[in-house]
Design a protein around this motif. Sequence first.
Motif: not given
Length: 69
Positions: A14-20, A23-25, A49-51
Amino acid sequence: APAPVPRQRSANEVLMELVRVGSVLKVTAIDPVSATEVSMVGPASGSRELLLRTAKAKLAWVLRRKYGG
């Protein structure tokens, strides 16, 4: 330069992308085989980790609905 060597993909990769964004991710989980992706948002101050876990679970649910199983 030599051509890059393609790597083997795992069946459960699974590819994961995180963008802030303020105040949200925003977390996006992508299945590289089917190009199916899901996104969700949570507080940037919360558990990363939960997200990530929740986004992976959401992707698995969508893939089950889409392809059965």
